[in-house]
Design an enzyme around this catalytic site. Sequence first.
Site, PDB file in Angstrom:
ATOM      1  N   CYS A  21     -93.982  93.406  52.759  1.00 44.72           N
ATOM      2  CA  CYS A  21     -94.195  93.129  51.333  1.00 44.72           C
ATOM      3  C   CYS A  21     -94.753  94.315  50.551  1.00 44.72           C
ATOM      4  CB  CYS A  21     -95.129  91.939  51.182  1.00 44.72           C
ATOM      5  SG  CYS A  21     -94.499  90.499  52.055  1.00 44.72           S
ATOM      6  N   PHE A  22     -95.940  94.802  50.904  1.00 44.43           N
ATOM      7  CA  PHE A  22     -96.551  95.852  50.084  1.00 44.43           C
ATOM      8  C   PHE A  22     -95.639  97.077  49.906  1.00 44.43           C
ATOM      9  CE2 PHE A  22    -101.305  94.624  50.883  1.00 44.43           C
ATOM     10  CZ  PHE A  22    -101.109  93.489  50.119  1.00 44.43           C
TER      11      PHE A  22
END
Length: 439
Positions: free
Chosen positions: A257-258
């Site tokens: 995600c990040f």
Amino acid sequence: MKISVIGTGYVWLIQTVWLAKIGFSIQAIDLFEDKIEKLKSGIPTIYENGLEALLQETMRNIHFTTDIASSAWSDIIFLCVGTPQDEEWKTDLTYIKQAGNDLKKTLIGNEIIVIKSTVPASTNAMMYELLGSKNPVVSNPEFLREWLAIEDFFTPDRVVLGFKDGEKHEVIDTLMEVYWYFSDKWVPILQTNWQTAELIKYAANAFLATKITFINEIARLSDSIWADINDVAKALWMDHRIGNKFLNAWIGYGGSCFPKDVKSLIHQFHEQGLGWDILTKVDETNTSQVDYFMKKVWNHYWTQLNGKTIWVFGVAFKPDTDDLRESKALVIINRLIKAWAMVQVFDYNAKALENFEKYTYGLATGIRNFIPIVISKTFLDMTKNADFLILTLEDKRVLDEDFDMIANNLKDKTIFDGKNILHKDVMKNLWFEYMWVGC
Ligand code: UGA
């Protein structure tokens, strides 16, 4: 109320079992027959803390199927398909569009389409148009963390619902009925327009990534001036305006995600003709953080790792997941192999080790396909015959390991702690050479 959940993977399955647990009957739709068969027999297709028990408990409320047409006449259809990133850092909306096109052939009523996938601004509007501007579309981004996903579903910090401007009350009320579960639990439900909800998800992830990168940069200065980053961070945590989360100086953030969302947000700025220096720097610093940390290893060994056996603890991107995506451990292991070292690895998560084993098939060195990696069965096993340890996982179980024994086993008695998890005084009392991020 009839609810369908369409997708693959993580959010799809957790969303399904959560809705089933709070009492709804769910049509869970995935394209892959083998997955559906597995789920029908109560076996989760992803690894997540507590998921198997919850799936088995809620199965009677779930109808697993590959038939997208069964979503017709649903009151709500949650879309949880993947949104990877393409080669230009843009969010790839192929699966969202594909789901939209499939739904277009299926929808017959006023089914409400709720997009849970992480999608950039205008995607909800695009979906609304794609479906012929008939069915309501709602943005409902997800904030769950792997490993804590079930807990996050039951006790979220907030629920965000993004509606089309001027959306009908019936649509808003139907969504509020689903989230009624939170009405007596002090969970704020924020209603916004589409674009705001879309942006909230990216802004949240980008902010957390920025916090991590901030402390990682401060750690670099700490190293240079012999300040201890752990104490610096502790003092920051004590300031309630700053907070005590996501301020651990480690080897950089990983996961699915990040890294992806930071890149996508940079791209969204560029698309609007805006530059964004902070996030560009966050992305760069995060990429270089692992090499910054590895400099400690190279400096200590004068770059001579040829013939050394290095014990790397942790392969997943965070504790107790089987997820190796963007794991910094993989970057470190690759650097070590390139330096002709032997690597012994261990992770408490057996599935992570299985996935790692598959990953190593692609790492053949060319010398008769020899892969200089041994996967250990236990933590202590890994220490045998090793010269030194690199710690790449913030798994607290490490603290219960027998470091007296490890001190005997490790030839060089040297530890590089990429997650600042061990106690420096304990390590020094055991006569380890102990190096960590930030001093
Ligand atoms: C992240 C967000 O935390 C979720 O809120 C969000 O819903 C999710 O992405 C998503 O977009 O789906 P996740 O990727 O599961 O969740 O993992 P995190 O626990 O946030 O950790 C991400 C990375 O940051 C890990 O590699 C972790 O080791 C690293 N990290 C975390 C640090 O380097 N320092 C810290 O202080 C905290």
